[in-house]
Design a protein around this motif. Structure first.
Motif, PDB file in Angstrom:
ATOM      1  N   UNK A  12      19.642 -10.817   5.411  1.00 20.48           N
ATOM      2  CA  UNK A  12      20.055 -11.657   6.682  1.00 20.48           C
ATOM      3  C   UNK A  12      20.420 -13.184   6.330  1.00 20.48           C
ATOM      4  N   UNK A  13      20.017 -13.688   5.380  1.00 23.75           N
ATOM      5  CA  UNK A  13      20.679 -15.021   4.936  1.00 23.75           C
ATOM      6  C   UNK A  13      22.042 -14.692   4.378  1.00 23.75           C
ATOM      7  N   UNK A  14      22.445 -13.683   3.695  1.00 24.98           N
ATOM      8  CA  UNK A  14      23.841 -13.485   3.275  1.00 24.98           C
ATOM      9  C   UNK A  14      24.529 -13.039   4.590  1.00 24.98           C
ATOM     10  N   UNK A  15      24.093 -12.403   5.482  1.00 26.05           N
ATOM     11  CA  UNK A  15      24.891 -12.132   6.510  1.00 26.05           C
ATOM     12  C   UNK A  15      25.092 -13.190   7.523  1.00 26.05           C
ATOM     13  N   UNK A  16      24.227 -14.237   7.508  1.00 20.45           N
ATOM     14  CA  UNK A  16      24.434 -15.733   7.988  1.00 20.45           C
ATOM     15  C   UNK A  16      25.558 -16.240   7.477  1.00 20.45           C
ATOM     16  N   UNK A  17      25.506 -16.244   6.254  1.00 23.11           N
ATOM     17  CA  UNK A  17      26.524 -17.157   5.375  1.00 23.11           C
ATOM     18  C   UNK A  17      28.006 -16.683   5.559  1.00 23.11           C
ATOM     19  N   UNK A  18      27.966 -14.987   5.595  1.00 22.19           N
ATOM     20  CA  UNK A  18      29.176 -14.513   5.999  1.00 22.19           C
ATOM     21  C   UNK A  18      29.796 -15.048   7.061  1.00 22.19           C
ATOM     22  N   UNK A  19      28.940 -14.894   8.257  1.00 20.38           N
ATOM     23  CA  UNK A  19      29.301 -15.393   9.597  1.00 20.38           C
ATOM     24  C   UNK A  19      29.853 -16.720   9.576  1.00 20.38           C
ATOM     25  N   UNK A  20      29.085 -17.605   8.738  1.00 20.02           N
ATOM     26  CA  UNK A  20      29.507 -18.878   8.834  1.00 20.02           C
ATOM     27  C   UNK A  20      30.752 -19.285   8.152  1.00 20.02           C
ATOM     28  N   UNK A  21      30.905 -18.615   6.960  1.00 19.46           N
ATOM     29  CA  UNK A  21      32.244 -18.807   6.271  1.00 19.46           C
ATOM     30  C   UNK A  21      33.384 -18.301   6.962  1.00 19.46           C
ATOM     31  N   UNK A  22      33.305 -17.198   7.682  1.00 18.96           N
ATOM     32  CA  UNK A  22      34.332 -16.456   8.281  1.00 18.96           C
ATOM     33  C   UNK A  22      34.622 -17.372   9.721  1.00 18.96           C
ATOM     34  N   UNK A  23      33.434 -17.815  10.390  1.00 15.92           N
ATOM     35  CA  UNK A  23      34.103 -18.532  11.692  1.00 15.92           C
ATOM     36  C   UNK A  23      34.315 -19.793  11.358  1.00 15.92           C
ATOM     37  N   UNK A  24      34.042 -20.655  10.036  1.00 18.07           N
ATOM     38  CA  UNK A  24      34.679 -21.835   9.983  1.00 18.07           C
ATOM     39  C   UNK A  24      35.746 -21.803   9.081  1.00 18.07           C
ATOM     40  N   UNK A  25      36.431 -20.753   8.818  1.00 18.56           N
ATOM     41  CA  UNK A  25      37.866 -20.498   8.044  1.00 18.56           C
ATOM     42  C   UNK A  25      38.818 -20.569   8.856  1.00 18.56           C
ATOM     43  N   UNK A  26      39.581 -21.647   8.972  1.00 16.73           N
ATOM     44  CA  UNK A  26      40.935 -22.052   9.934  1.00 16.73           C
ATOM     45  C   UNK A  26      41.921 -20.712   9.678  1.00 16.73           C
ATOM     46  N   UNK A  27      41.987 -20.087   8.665  1.00 15.78           N
ATOM     47  CA  UNK A  27      42.834 -19.080   8.206  1.00 15.78           C
ATOM     48  C   UNK A  27      42.383 -17.583   8.742  1.00 15.78           C
ATOM     49  N   UNK A  28      41.140 -17.388   9.101  1.00 15.25           N
ATOM     50  CA  UNK A  28      40.587 -16.445   9.757  1.00 15.25           C
ATOM     51  C   UNK A  28      40.039 -16.420  11.096  1.00 15.25           C
ATOM     52  N   UNK A  29      41.092 -16.183  11.945  1.00 16.03           N
ATOM     53  CA  UNK A  29      40.740 -16.456  13.506  1.00 16.03           C
ATOM     54  C   UNK A  29      39.699 -15.668  14.107  1.00 16.03           C
ATOM     55  N   UNK A  30      39.365 -14.401  13.681  1.00 13.32           N
ATOM     56  CA  UNK A  30      38.304 -13.628  14.200  1.00 13.32           C
ATOM     57  C   UNK A  30      36.949 -13.838  13.603  1.00 13.32           C
ATOM     58  N   UNK A  31      36.164 -13.368  14.317  1.00 12.68           N
ATOM     59  CA  UNK A  31      34.582 -13.434  13.571  1.00 12.68           C
ATOM     60  C   UNK A  31      34.568 -12.179  12.765  1.00 12.68           C
ATOM     61  N   UNK A  32      33.632 -12.587  11.764  1.00 13.63           N
ATOM     62  CA  UNK A  32      33.463 -11.357  10.798  1.00 13.63           C
ATOM     63  C   UNK A  32      33.275  -9.929  11.474  1.00 13.63           C
ATOM     64  N   UNK A  33      33.907  -8.801  10.896  1.00 13.09           N
ATOM     65  CA  UNK A  33      34.345  -7.576  11.544  1.00 13.09           C
ATOM     66  C   UNK A  33      33.573  -6.728  10.497  1.00 13.09           C
ATOM     67  N   UNK A  34      32.648  -5.760  10.962  1.00 12.85           N
ATOM     68  CA  UNK A  34      31.970  -4.911   9.805  1.00 12.85           C
ATOM     69  C   UNK A  34      33.061  -3.914   9.459  1.00 12.85           C
ATOM     70  N   UNK A  35      33.894  -3.541  10.182  1.00  9.35           N
ATOM     71  CA  UNK A  35      34.961  -2.555   9.598  1.00  9.35           C
ATOM     72  C   UNK A  35      35.698  -3.183   8.496  1.00  9.35           C
ATOM     73  N   UNK A  36      35.982  -4.604   8.605  1.00  9.43           N
ATOM     74  CA  UNK A  36      36.673  -5.164   7.457  1.00  9.43           C
ATOM     75  C   UNK A  36      35.913  -5.051   6.129  1.00  9.43           C
TER      76      UNK A  36
END
Length: 291
Positions: free
Chosen positions: A215-239
């Motif tokens: 769960x902590x790893x998933x929260x970290x991924x969501x945080x990194x992706x959401x705050x990455x200005x070069x990744x406009x979408x949220x974390x997508x499981x298919x990716x």
């Protein structure tokens, strides 16, 4: 209880020198999403590694086996170096514009305030209660170290990641950490068996520890992706599934199967990974300082 350490080599603390000056946030150059998934190792590592070290320091006076004590001291030094290396990695990611301060605060609260010497800030005054809490923490460390050893084995053998266009410095950080996790993978299990060996405690803490770290790893991924200005979408499981098929990130099935193996009564950490492979990597890795 004697002879819990089966490996005959001496665990050597190391402190590599890292220079992330030229490392981009998307250090797998053609795969920003996989880069951020693997970047999780930086913010998720420092607080638990410090917690591992403190737990083992608390248990050191109780160790009767001199071989185990030497291995534990080396383990503490290695984990301290890992915490330092990934703190540098986290600072570099933040310098590139991704704020991880809230996530780091969460990690510090969990592993210092919630799971530390004083659980939820509560002072344990009774010696029997202190010992039981220490044994519980040791059981949790053993379960967590099972996961880190499994992931260390993966990163040393991830052909897809090693063949991808990558920044060598960040890959070296991951492989060094992974190799040392494989090298010392039996220490936490031996430590728990030496001071408790309660299989019910071992099992119940693993039921909590494995989901906690996932769960902590998933929260970290969501945080990194959401705050990455070069990744406009949220974390997508298919990716993630695409990156896993390319062997650039660990597969869900690989991690879950490893978790299930831990509950086998015949489990041994030495069944996971190869000490020889880990040492072969570490022995050729340049730019070490004494840890």
């Amino acid at each position: 209880m004697k002879g819990l350490i089966k490996q005959h080599h001496r665990i050597i603390p190391r402190r590599p020198v890292f220079d992330f000056t030229g490392t981009p946030s998307h250090w797998i150059y053609d795969d920003p999403l996989a880069s951020q998934i693997l970047n999780v190792i930086n913010p998720i590592t420092p607080a638990p590694e410090r917690w591992f070290c403190q737990t083992f320091r608390d248990a050191l006076p109780l160790i009767q086996d001199e071989q185990l004590k030497a291995a534990v001291i080396a383990f503490i030094k290695q984990e301290g170096a890992h915490s330092h290396g990934h703190t540098l990695g986290t600072r570099h990611i933040e310098a590139l514009g991704i704020d991880l301060s809230q996530y780091s605060q969460l990690m510090n609260w969990i592993f210092h305030d919630m799971l530390g010497q004083k659980p939820f800030g509560y002072e344990l005054r009774h010696s029997a209660l202190k010992l039981r809490w220490l044994q519980t923490r040791l059981a949790m460390v053993a379960a967590a170290e099972h996961l880190t050893g499994v992931l260390g084995h993966w990163v040393l053998n991830a052909d897809g990641l090693q063949q991808a266009p990558v920044d060598e410095e960040m890959l070296r950080l991951l492989q060094w950490h992974g190799a040392e996790e494989v090298e010392h993978r039996e220490v936490a299990d031996a430590m728990f068996r030496h001071l408790s060996n309660n299989m019910l405690l071992r099992t119940t803490t693993a039921v909590v520890t494995f989901p906690l770290f996932i769960i902590l790893a998933y929260i970290a991924v969501e945080t990194l992706v959401a705050k990455d200005p070069q990744l406009p979408q949220r974390f997508r499981f298919k990716d993630y599934l695409r990156a896993a098929r390319q062997d650039r990130v660990p597969r869900v099935g690989y991690v879950l199967a490893a978790c299930l193996r831990y509950f086998n009564p015949k489990y041994s950490p030495l069944h996971e990974g190869s000490t020889e492979q880990a040492l072969a990597y570490l022995n050729q890795m340049p730019a070490f300082k004494p840890a």
